[in-house]
Design a protein around this motif. Structure first.
Motif, PDB file in Angstrom:
ATOM      1  N   PHE A 148       0.808  -1.213   0.000  1.00  0.00           N
ATOM      2  CA  PHE A 148       0.000   0.000   0.000  1.00  0.00           C
ATOM      3  C   PHE A 148       0.846   1.271   0.000  1.00  0.00           C
ATOM      4  O   PHE A 148       0.306   2.370  -0.091  1.00  0.00           O
ATOM      5  CB  PHE A 148      -0.937   0.012   1.213  1.00  0.00           C
ATOM      6  N   LEU A 149       2.157   1.122   0.122  1.00  0.00           N
ATOM      7  CA  LEU A 149       3.047   2.277   0.129  1.00  0.00           C
ATOM      8  C   LEU A 149       3.488   2.609  -1.290  1.00  0.00           C
ATOM      9  O   LEU A 149       3.737   1.717  -2.095  1.00  0.00           O
ATOM     10  CB  LEU A 149       4.270   1.998   0.999  1.00  0.00           C
ATOM     11  N   ARG A 150       3.570   3.882  -1.584  1.00  0.00           N
ATOM     12  CA  ARG A 150       4.070   4.360  -2.871  1.00  0.00           C
ATOM     13  C   ARG A 150       5.309   5.185  -2.602  1.00  0.00           C
ATOM     14  O   ARG A 150       5.221   6.187  -1.884  1.00  0.00           O
ATOM     15  CB  ARG A 150       3.025   5.218  -3.600  1.00  0.00           C
ATOM     16  N   SER A 151       6.436   4.750  -3.128  1.00  0.00           N
ATOM     17  CA  SER A 151       7.722   5.407  -2.855  1.00  0.00           C
ATOM     18  C   SER A 151       7.961   5.520  -1.352  1.00  0.00           C
ATOM     19  O   SER A 151       8.441   6.535  -0.862  1.00  0.00           O
ATOM     20  CB  SER A 151       7.770   6.790  -3.511  1.00  0.00           C
ATOM     21  N   GLY A 152       7.567   4.477  -0.624  1.00  0.00           N
ATOM     22  CA  GLY A 152       7.813   4.423   0.804  1.00  0.00           C
ATOM     23  C   GLY A 152       6.822   5.173   1.666  1.00  0.00           C
ATOM     24  O   GLY A 152       6.979   5.248   2.870  1.00  0.00           O
ATOM     25  N   ARG A 153       5.767   5.751   1.053  1.00  0.00           N
ATOM     26  CA  ARG A 153       4.775   6.533   1.809  1.00  0.00           C
ATOM     27  C   ARG A 153       3.379   5.979   1.615  1.00  0.00           C
ATOM     28  O   ARG A 153       3.031   5.490   0.551  1.00  0.00           O
ATOM     29  CB  ARG A 153       4.756   7.995   1.338  1.00  0.00           C
ATOM     30  N   LEU A 154       2.566   6.123   2.649  1.00  0.00           N
ATOM     31  CA  LEU A 154       1.161   5.740   2.586  1.00  0.00           C
ATOM     32  C   LEU A 154       0.360   7.001   2.281  1.00  0.00           C
ATOM     33  O   LEU A 154       0.321   7.921   3.088  1.00  0.00           O
ATOM     34  CB  LEU A 154       0.704   5.146   3.918  1.00  0.00           C
ATOM     35  N   GLU A 155      -0.252   7.038   1.106  1.00  0.00           N
ATOM     36  CA  GLU A 155      -1.040   8.209   0.729  1.00  0.00           C
ATOM     37  C   GLU A 155      -2.484   8.084   1.204  1.00  0.00           C
ATOM     38  O   GLU A 155      -3.085   9.067   1.607  1.00  0.00           O
ATOM     39  CB  GLU A 155      -0.979   8.438  -0.784  1.00  0.00           C
ATOM     40  N   THR A 156      -3.045   6.892   1.121  1.00  0.00           N
ATOM     41  CA  THR A 156      -4.404   6.662   1.612  1.00  0.00           C
ATOM     42  C   THR A 156      -4.456   5.320   2.321  1.00  0.00           C
ATOM     43  O   THR A 156      -3.800   4.364   1.915  1.00  0.00           O
ATOM     44  CB  THR A 156      -5.454   6.664   0.473  1.00  0.00           C
ATOM     45  N   MET A 157      -5.262   5.271   3.360  1.00  0.00           N
ATOM     46  CA  MET A 157      -5.429   4.037   4.122  1.00  0.00           C
ATOM     47  C   MET A 157      -6.245   3.060   3.280  1.00  0.00           C
ATOM     48  O   MET A 157      -7.182   3.471   2.596  1.00  0.00           O
ATOM     49  CB  MET A 157      -6.146   4.361   5.435  1.00  0.00           C
ATOM     50  N   PRO A 158      -5.894   1.778   3.303  1.00  0.00           N
ATOM     51  CA  PRO A 158      -6.689   0.789   2.561  1.00  0.00           C
ATOM     52  C   PRO A 158      -8.134   0.755   3.059  1.00  0.00           C
ATOM     53  O   PRO A 158      -8.417   1.147   4.193  1.00  0.00           O
ATOM     54  CB  PRO A 158      -5.988  -0.539   2.840  1.00  0.00           C
ATOM     55  N   ARG A 159      -9.035   0.267   2.233  1.00  0.00           N
ATOM     56  CA  ARG A 159     -10.455   0.220   2.587  1.00  0.00           C
ATOM     57  C   ARG A 159     -10.808  -0.948   3.496  1.00  0.00           C
ATOM     58  O   ARG A 159     -11.602  -0.810   4.402  1.00  0.00           O
ATOM     59  CB  ARG A 159     -11.308   0.142   1.323  1.00  0.00           C
ATOM     60  N   ARG A 160     -10.235  -2.109   3.204  1.00  0.00           N
ATOM     61  CA  ARG A 160     -10.579  -3.299   4.002  1.00  0.00           C
ATOM     62  C   ARG A 160      -9.984  -3.215   5.395  1.00  0.00           C
ATOM     63  O   ARG A 160      -8.831  -2.839   5.573  1.00  0.00           O
ATOM     64  CB  ARG A 160     -10.079  -4.571   3.316  1.00  0.00           C
ATOM     65  N   TRP A 161     -10.808  -3.583   6.383  1.00  0.00           N
ATOM     66  CA  TRP A 161     -10.374  -3.517   7.779  1.00  0.00           C
ATOM     67  C   TRP A 161      -9.091  -4.310   8.016  1.00  0.00           C
ATOM     68  O   TRP A 161      -8.160  -3.829   8.665  1.00  0.00           O
ATOM     69  CB  TRP A 161     -11.493  -4.009   8.696  1.00  0.00           C
ATOM     70  N   ARG A 162      -9.025  -5.515   7.484  1.00  0.00           N
ATOM     71  CA  ARG A 162      -7.844  -6.368   7.682  1.00  0.00           C
ATOM     72  C   ARG A 162      -6.581  -5.680   7.158  1.00  0.00           C
ATOM     73  O   ARG A 162      -5.533  -5.729   7.793  1.00  0.00           O
ATOM     74  CB  ARG A 162      -8.056  -7.706   6.983  1.00  0.00           C
TER      75      ARG A 162
END
Length: 104
Positions: A21-35
């Motif tokens: 889920f990281l892009r260039s080492g950064r998280l831009e948006t939190m994933p949708r699925r709880w898990r």
């Protein structure tokens, strides 16, 4: 025919790696699925608070999170809500209280 792993609902391998889920080492948006949210939050907690029970100021934690995520305050709140991190009553200090599968 589905595998036992697929039938049990647990996927393995790279699909469970929160770094996807990281892009260039950064998280831009939190994933949708709880898990996935839980996995990402657990991974990030280890990255910014590598030592269990070591206190850190709110400012220092937010600054460390800012290096890795677009919404450091939201991720900090998620770490507290999930019980990975505790804080003083006034919110001045934070520390990680739970070992995760991402600890070295």
């Amino acid at each position: 025919m589905p595998s036992e792993r697929a039938a049990s609902g647990s996927e393995g391998g790279a699909n469970d790696d929160p770094r996807r889920f990281l892009r260039s080492g950064r998280l831009e948006t939190m994933p949708r699925r709880w898990r996935d949210k839980v996995a990402v939050t657990r991974y990030l907690a280890v990255q910014v608070l590598p030592t269990l029970l070591e206190p850190m100021t709110e400012r220092e934690l937010t600054d460390r999170l800012h290096e890795l995520v677009h919404d450091p305050v939201g991720v900090r709140r998620a770490m507290v809500d999930q019980g990975l991190v505790r804080r003083t009553r006034d919110g001045a200090e934070y520390w990680r209280t739970e070992r995760t599968e991402y600890d070295a």
